[in-house]
Design a protein around this motif. Structure first.
Motif, PDB file in Angstrom:
ATOM      1  N   VAL A   3       1.472  11.167  15.347  1.00 36.16           N
ATOM      2  CA  VAL A   3       2.331  10.658  14.172  1.00 36.16           C
ATOM      3  C   VAL A   3       2.150  11.641  12.882  1.00 36.16           C
ATOM      4  O   VAL A   3       1.010  12.080  12.484  1.00 36.16           O
ATOM      5  CB  VAL A   3       2.070   9.216  13.661  1.00 36.16           C
ATOM      6  N   ARG A   4       3.242  11.977  12.244  1.00 34.24           N
ATOM      7  CA  ARG A   4       3.255  12.521  10.859  1.00 34.24           C
ATOM      8  C   ARG A   4       3.133  11.774   9.821  1.00 34.24           C
ATOM      9  O   ARG A   4       4.348  11.114   9.249  1.00 34.24           O
ATOM     10  CB  ARG A   4       4.610  13.723  10.690  1.00 34.24           C
ATOM     11  N   PRO A   5       2.123  11.304   9.203  1.00 32.83           N
ATOM     12  CA  PRO A   5       2.124   9.956   8.407  1.00 32.83           C
ATOM     13  C   PRO A   5       2.396  10.433   6.947  1.00 32.83           C
ATOM     14  O   PRO A   5       2.528  11.610   6.485  1.00 32.83           O
ATOM     15  CB  PRO A   5       0.603   9.856   8.337  1.00 32.83           C
ATOM     16  N   LEU A   6       2.923   9.428   6.336  1.00 29.81           N
ATOM     17  CA  LEU A   6       3.124   9.310   4.800  1.00 29.81           C
ATOM     18  C   LEU A   6       1.860   9.786   3.951  1.00 29.81           C
ATOM     19  O   LEU A   6       0.811   9.477   4.365  1.00 29.81           O
ATOM     20  CB  LEU A   6       3.813   8.251   4.207  1.00 29.81           C
ATOM     21  N   LYS A   7       2.113  10.657   3.017  1.00 32.85           N
ATOM     22  CA  LYS A   7       0.831  10.961   2.277  1.00 32.85           C
ATOM     23  C   LYS A   7       1.106  11.000   0.909  1.00 32.85           C
ATOM     24  O   LYS A   7       2.247  11.042   0.237  1.00 32.85           O
ATOM     25  CB  LYS A   7       0.499  12.494   2.481  1.00 32.85           C
ATOM     26  N   GLY A   8       0.280  10.552   0.191  1.00 32.20           N
ATOM     27  CA  GLY A   8       0.269  10.692  -1.628  1.00 32.20           C
ATOM     28  C   GLY A   8       1.176   9.292  -2.006  1.00 32.20           C
ATOM     29  O   GLY A   8       1.616   9.226  -3.277  1.00 32.20           O
ATOM     30  N   ARG A   9       0.941   8.329  -1.149  1.00 38.74           N
ATOM     31  CA  ARG A   9       1.898   6.986  -1.437  1.00 38.74           C
ATOM     32  C   ARG A   9       0.748   5.946  -1.596  1.00 38.74           C
ATOM     33  O   ARG A   9       0.060   5.333  -0.864  1.00 38.74           O
ATOM     34  CB  ARG A   9       2.758   6.440  -0.536  1.00 38.74           C
ATOM     35  N   GLU A  10       0.523   5.558  -3.029  1.00 38.02           N
ATOM     36  CA  GLU A  10      -0.194   4.681  -3.251  1.00 38.02           C
ATOM     37  C   GLU A  10      -0.315   3.399  -2.548  1.00 38.02           C
ATOM     38  O   GLU A  10      -1.394   2.687  -1.899  1.00 38.02           O
ATOM     39  CB  GLU A  10      -0.504   4.488  -4.787  1.00 38.02           C
ATOM     40  N   LEU A  11       0.824   2.674  -2.692  1.00 35.06           N
ATOM     41  CA  LEU A  11       1.199   1.503  -1.807  1.00 35.06           C
ATOM     42  C   LEU A  11       0.973   1.439  -0.367  1.00 35.06           C
ATOM     43  O   LEU A  11       0.618   0.611   0.275  1.00 35.06           O
ATOM     44  CB  LEU A  11       2.705   1.083  -2.303  1.00 35.06           C
ATOM     45  N   ALA A  12       1.550   2.837   0.135  1.00 36.99           N
ATOM     46  CA  ALA A  12       1.108   2.781   1.720  1.00 36.99           C
ATOM     47  C   ALA A  12      -0.101   2.931   2.075  1.00 36.99           C
ATOM     48  O   ALA A  12      -0.459   2.290   2.916  1.00 36.99           O
ATOM     49  CB  ALA A  12       1.881   4.113   1.953  1.00 36.99           C
ATOM     50  N   ASP A  13      -0.932   3.495   1.244  1.00 35.12           N
ATOM     51  CA  ASP A  13      -2.360   3.581   1.512  1.00 35.12           C
ATOM     52  C   ASP A  13      -3.010   2.332   1.223  1.00 35.12           C
ATOM     53  O   ASP A  13      -4.053   2.023   1.978  1.00 35.12           O
ATOM     54  CB  ASP A  13      -3.139   4.609   0.648  1.00 35.12           C
ATOM     55  N   ALA A  14      -2.693   1.374   0.055  1.00 36.19           N
ATOM     56  CA  ALA A  14      -3.156   0.106   0.262  1.00 36.19           C
ATOM     57  C   ALA A  14      -2.640  -0.901   1.210  1.00 36.19           C
ATOM     58  O   ALA A  14      -3.442  -1.516   2.064  1.00 36.19           O
ATOM     59  CB  ALA A  14      -2.771  -0.467  -0.987  1.00 36.19           C
ATOM     60  N   ALA A  15      -1.637  -0.625   1.745  1.00 37.23           N
ATOM     61  CA  ALA A  15      -1.084  -1.484   2.954  1.00 37.23           C
ATOM     62  C   ALA A  15      -1.779  -0.939   4.204  1.00 37.23           C
ATOM     63  O   ALA A  15      -2.407  -1.847   5.052  1.00 37.23           O
ATOM     64  CB  ALA A  15       0.292  -1.445   3.163  1.00 37.23           C
ATOM     65  N   LEU A  16      -1.962   0.223   4.421  1.00 34.69           N
ATOM     66  CA  LEU A  16      -2.709   0.633   5.589  1.00 34.69           C
ATOM     67  C   LEU A  16      -4.237   0.198   5.606  1.00 34.69           C
ATOM     68  O   LEU A  16      -4.651  -0.202   6.603  1.00 34.69           O
ATOM     69  CB  LEU A  16      -2.560   2.212   5.785  1.00 34.69           C
ATOM     70  N   GLY A  17      -4.914   0.324   4.520  1.00 35.02           N
ATOM     71  CA  GLY A  17      -6.044  -0.136   4.173  1.00 35.02           C
ATOM     72  C   GLY A  17      -6.251  -1.702   4.636  1.00 35.02           C
ATOM     73  O   GLY A  17      -7.415  -2.085   5.431  1.00 35.02           O
ATOM     74  N   GLN A  18      -5.565  -2.644   4.294  1.00 36.54           N
ATOM     75  CA  GLN A  18      -5.492  -3.778   4.592  1.00 36.54           C
ATOM     76  C   GLN A  18      -5.222  -4.238   5.828  1.00 36.54           C
ATOM     77  O   GLN A  18      -5.527  -5.112   6.653  1.00 36.54           O
ATOM     78  CB  GLN A  18      -4.249  -4.729   3.622  1.00 36.54           C
TER      79      GLN A  18
END
Length: 493
Positions: A108-123
């Protein structure tokens, strides 16, 4: 160093601050509104981002629980039943997740540099690991639906039937959440879905275009109202300034209206009272000098008649000289009052015509005077201005062999220059010129009948017009007197 810093601050203040009160009040109000808007936006943006982060984490947690249930469901099925269940889901119209079984995880080519996306993935990852402690491989990522692969054979999301992807493919592309879990070696569960708010990434930028447009419109409305209020407040002050300027030039402006704020009404009344007091003072002064003229001439004449009765010729001559000097001083004082208090209305004066007549009169008297036409006009009281220029011209003709008259425009002001080619004035005596009865030594020798009032009268007339009389030695010799009057107007003829 401190003085240089102070001068720099003064210079910056003079450059940045407008000259008018209206401009300064407008600048202060506009700056206050802008700073308030900026501070409010900063606070609101910080709060909105914190709220969006918490909302995304909560949604991700609920979504992770659903994904954990799906993973546990497929783990409970025999491996050969899983494709049948998936096919049934697809024939039934699909579920919340687009499900597939692959032999290996799909890149997968993931999204990068998105604060909300990183927070959602962490959760998501934390909740999945908590709900599925025995699952060895868990991969989560967000990706855009274009060219998104769904299996290890290269099939993309766009290649699938619409009935299978209707829960994922939207009219406006939204990031797709991919969850891949290893069920057994060689069996990877592929789950694709959308967040409860598919366009959650847009909440990461509270200052969207529509909100910025709304704020710009509200700010423009506030600024427009502020400017109108400032103009409404400062308009009476402008009327007061115009009335004071007109009164200072000897005009009789109409009475100020007693309307507006309480402070302005009080100021207008005080100005009217001051104008009446000054008018009464001027009238009293004129009556006083007329009375002095009448009262002093009679005793002076009696003293002259009594001096004729003296037998001593020398003593009689000294009495006559003292009485003549006293008579000259009285006449000079009266002349000063009358010449600087000429009651006439201001009008537009063509300086070429006015100065041309004065130059021709001087030339007919045998004086060498030069003048070049300028095409300039000025608003002034004709007789008073002519008398001021005449005093300067007479002084120049008295002390200089040759006189030059020039008219120019400098910074919106008009300058009338009378320059002679005489001996000039000592630099130490320049500061005292223009004071009544001040005469220099060479002036007494060339004009014994003078009283030293010409420059004083000229200065008073020029100042009554709101101008300045500048006296200085001319470069190359001689003396230079400059009348600087405001409000020059160019005459195209």
């Amino acid at each position: 160093m401190r003085e240089a810093s102070y001068r720099l601050r003064r210079w910056l203040a003079g450059r940045m601050l407008p000259d008018s009160l209206q401009g300064r009040l407008t600048l202060v109000m506009v700056s206050g509104v802008l700073l308030t808007q900026l501070a409010g936006n900063v606070i609101w943006t910080a709060q909105r981002r914190a709220e969006a982060r918490e909302e995304v984490k909560t949604a991700a947690q609920h979504l992770a629980h659903s994904a954990s249930s799906a993973v546990r469901f497929f783990l409970s099925l025999p491996p050969n039943y899983r494709p049948l269940i998936i096919q049934q889901f697809r024939e039934m119209g699909g579920t919340r997740f687009l499900v597939n079984i692959n032999r290996a995880p799909v890149p997968v080519r993931p999204l990068k540099g998105r604060e909300l996306a990183d927070a959602a993935l962490g959760q998501l990852l934390a909740t999945l690991q908590e709900d599925l402690p025995g699952t060895p491989g868990l991969r989560v990522a967000f990706a855009w639906p274009e060219r998104l692969r769904v299996d290890d054979g290269g099939v993309t999301l766009a290649d699938l039937p619409e009935s299978w992807t209707r829960h994922i493919m939207l009219a406006r592309p939204a990031p797709v959440l991919l969850i891949q879990a290893e069920l057994e070696p060689g069996h990877w569960l592929y789950l694709a879905t959308l967040m409860p708010n598919p366009y959650f990434l847009e909440t990461d930028n509270p200052l969207a275009r529509d909100r910025l447009l709304l704020q710009a419109l509200s700010l423009a409305a506030v600024l427009l109202v502020s400017i109108l209020v400032v103009r409404w407040i400062t308009r009476p002050l402008a009327a007061l300034s115009d009335a004071a300027t007109a009164f200072g030039k000897g005009e009789n402006p109409p009475a100020l209206p007693e309307t507006g704020s309480r402070e302005f009404v009080t100021t207008a009344r005080a100005f009217e009272d001051m104008r009446k007091r000054i008018g009464r003072y001027m009238d009293d002064r004129e009556r006083l000098f007329v009375s002095i003229s009448h009262d002093l001439r009679t005793p002076i004449m009696r003293l002259k008649l009594r001096a004729e009765l003296l037998d001593d010729d020398d003593l009689r001559g000294e009495f006559h000289d003292d009485l003549d000097e006293l008579d000259m001083m009285v006449k000079g004082a009266l002349q000063t009052v009358k010449d600087s208090d000429i009651h006439e209305n201001a009008t537009e004066i063509r300086l070429d015509a006015l100065l041309g007549r004065m130059v021709r009169d001087a030339q007919l008297a045998g004086h060498e005077v030069s003048f070049a036409a300028s095409g300039l006009t000025v608003t002034a009281r004709p007789l008073a201005l002519k008398r001021a220029i005449g005093n300067l011209l007479n002084n120049a003709l008295q002390y200089g062999a040759r006189v030059e008259l020039a008219v120019g425009e400098d910074g919106g002001n008009i300058e009338i220059v009378v320059r002679d080619h005489g001996p000039g004035v000592p630099e130490t005596a320049l500061a005292g010129l223009g004071q009544p009865y001040v005469r220099l030594e060479h002036g007494r020798s060339r004009n014994g009948a003078g009283m030293g009032l010409g420059l004083s009268i000229a200065r008073g007339i020029v100042q009554a017009h709101g101008g300045q009389l500048l006296l200085a030695n001319a470069a190359g010799g001689g003396f230079r007197a400059t009348i600087a009057l405001p409000g020059a107007v160019f005459n195209p003829q």
